[in-house]
Design a protein around this motif. Structure first.
Motif, PDB file in Angstrom:
ATOM      1  N   ASP A   1       0.847  -1.202   0.000  1.00 19.71           N
ATOM      2  CA  ASP A   1       0.000   0.000   0.000  1.00 19.71           C
ATOM      3  C   ASP A   1       0.880   1.249   0.000  1.00 19.71           C
ATOM      4  OD1 ASP A   1      -2.384  -1.335  -0.002  1.00 19.71           O
ATOM      5  OD2 ASP A   1      -2.884  -0.935   2.103  1.00 19.71           O
ATOM      6  N   GLU A   2       0.466   2.247  -0.761  1.00 19.75           N
ATOM      7  CA  GLU A   2       1.138   3.543  -0.752  1.00 19.75           C
ATOM      8  C   GLU A   2       0.245   4.540  -0.036  1.00 19.75           C
ATOM      9  OE1 GLU A   2       2.523   4.747  -4.581  1.00 19.75           O
ATOM     10  OE2 GLU A   2       3.636   2.877  -4.925  1.00 19.75           O
ATOM     11  N   ILE A   3       0.810   5.195   0.956  1.00 19.61           N
ATOM     12  CA  ILE A   3       0.054   6.104   1.804  1.00 19.61           C
ATOM     13  C   ILE A   3       0.779   7.442   1.895  1.00 19.61           C
ATOM     14  CG2 ILE A   3      -0.956   4.208   3.127  1.00 19.61           C
ATOM     15  CD1 ILE A   3       1.058   4.766   5.353  1.00 19.61           C
ATOM     16  N   VAL A   4       0.070   8.452   2.376  1.00 22.87           N
ATOM     17  CA  VAL A   4       0.665   9.779   2.575  1.00 22.87           C
ATOM     18  C   VAL A   4       0.477  10.180   4.029  1.00 22.87           C
ATOM     19  CG1 VAL A   4       0.655  12.205   1.894  1.00 22.87           C
ATOM     20  CG2 VAL A   4       0.205  10.438   0.179  1.00 22.87           C
ATOM     21  N   ILE A   5       1.593  10.455   4.692  1.00 21.00           N
ATOM     22  CA  ILE A   5       1.600  10.790   6.109  1.00 21.00           C
ATOM     23  C   ILE A   5       2.466  12.033   6.306  1.00 21.00           C
ATOM     24  CG2 ILE A   5       2.231   9.986   8.425  1.00 21.00           C
ATOM     25  CD1 ILE A   5      -0.021   8.370   7.285  1.00 21.00           C
ATOM     26  N   PRO A   6       2.039  13.006   7.103  1.00 24.32           N
ATOM     27  CA  PRO A   6       2.871  14.186   7.351  1.00 24.32           C
ATOM     28  C   PRO A   6       4.192  13.827   8.039  1.00 24.32           C
ATOM     29  CG  PRO A   6       0.596  14.630   7.934  1.00 24.32           C
ATOM     30  CD  PRO A   6       0.690  13.161   7.688  1.00 24.32           C
TER      31      PRO A   6
END
Length: 235
Positions: free
Chosen positions: A135-140
């Motif tokens: 899975d590719e995710i975006v997290i600060p």
């Protein structure tokens, strides 16, 4: 029974309240814990939050790793309790030798703040089971000392044993070896990462997505995972 997840506040913690809110939004009960105590108040899991504990003197996380409550954290980790270290909390976990390697000044010598793309490399941990591998995710991300390092033997072991939990994709923001953004211990219950999942749990306040500005909620699955792992343990 509602899971109780403790969040330890150290002098200089900045994201403890954010972690507590993320836990509550996931449906668990957040429990505030204090660095100088020796009481985990019967919690089921723990979060070591981000910030600048003790001003990051000596090395980031080094003094916090010696805080009184860390004796209980080490005991809990050995007994299999799910423990998540976020940013400064990750630094504490490596300084306390609960996770391998170390974290040093960013390669560009600057503090970095960005919405960071990650790939989930291990979806079998107490904090990642709600994801699928790949899975590719975006997290600060926001750190000044986020460069992950380890000797060659340790890196080979982490890669070979599937203990790289997350990897930076697109950009390696801090010069971490092998693009490593987070790792897990050999038992799968202790996870540390530099990005901040607690800042991506609520629509309107997370990273931008193609759907809408600030709509990213990828971080919520970290806390969903812990709750699921705890439910499975008592089933």
């Amino acid at each position: 029974m509602t899971a109780r997840i403790g969040v330890i506040t150290f002098p200089g913690s900045l994201d403890d309240r954010d972690a507590q809110r993320a836990i509550a939004l996931a449906g668990a009960e957040p429990v505030a814990l204090w660095h100088a105590d020796h009481d985990l108040q019967g919690v089921d899991a723990l979060v070591l939050p981000g910030g600048f504990s003790y001003g990051d003197y000596l090395r980031a996380g080094a003094i916090a790793a010696l805080a009184p409550i860390m004796a209980e954290v080490k005991d809990a980790a050995a007994k299999g309790m799910p423990i998540l270290g976020i940013c400064n909390g990750f630094q504490m976990l490596v300084e306390a030798h609960l996770l391998p390697g170390g974290l040093i000044r960013n390669a560009n010598q600057q503090f970095i703040r960005r919405d960071q793309r990650l790939r989930v490399e291990n979806a079998d941990t107490a904090w990642t089971n709600a994801f699928a591998q790949g899975d590719e995710i975006v997290i600060p991300l926001k750190n000044g000392d986020g460069g992950y390092i380890a000797d060659d033997e340790t890196l080979k072991r982490l890669e070979g044993e599937g203990r790289v939990a997350f990897r930076y994709i697109g950009v390696n923001p801090n010069g971490s070896l092998n693009d490593i953004a987070g790792v897990v211990n050999e038992h799968g219950n202790v996870v540390g990462l530099m990005p901040h999942p607690e800042h991506a749990v609520e629509a309107g306040f997370g990273p931008d997505t193609t759907a809408a500005m600030r709509s990213g909620e990828d971080g919520a699955k970290f806390f969903d995972s812990a709750i699921a792992a705890l439910a499975k343990a008592v089933a």
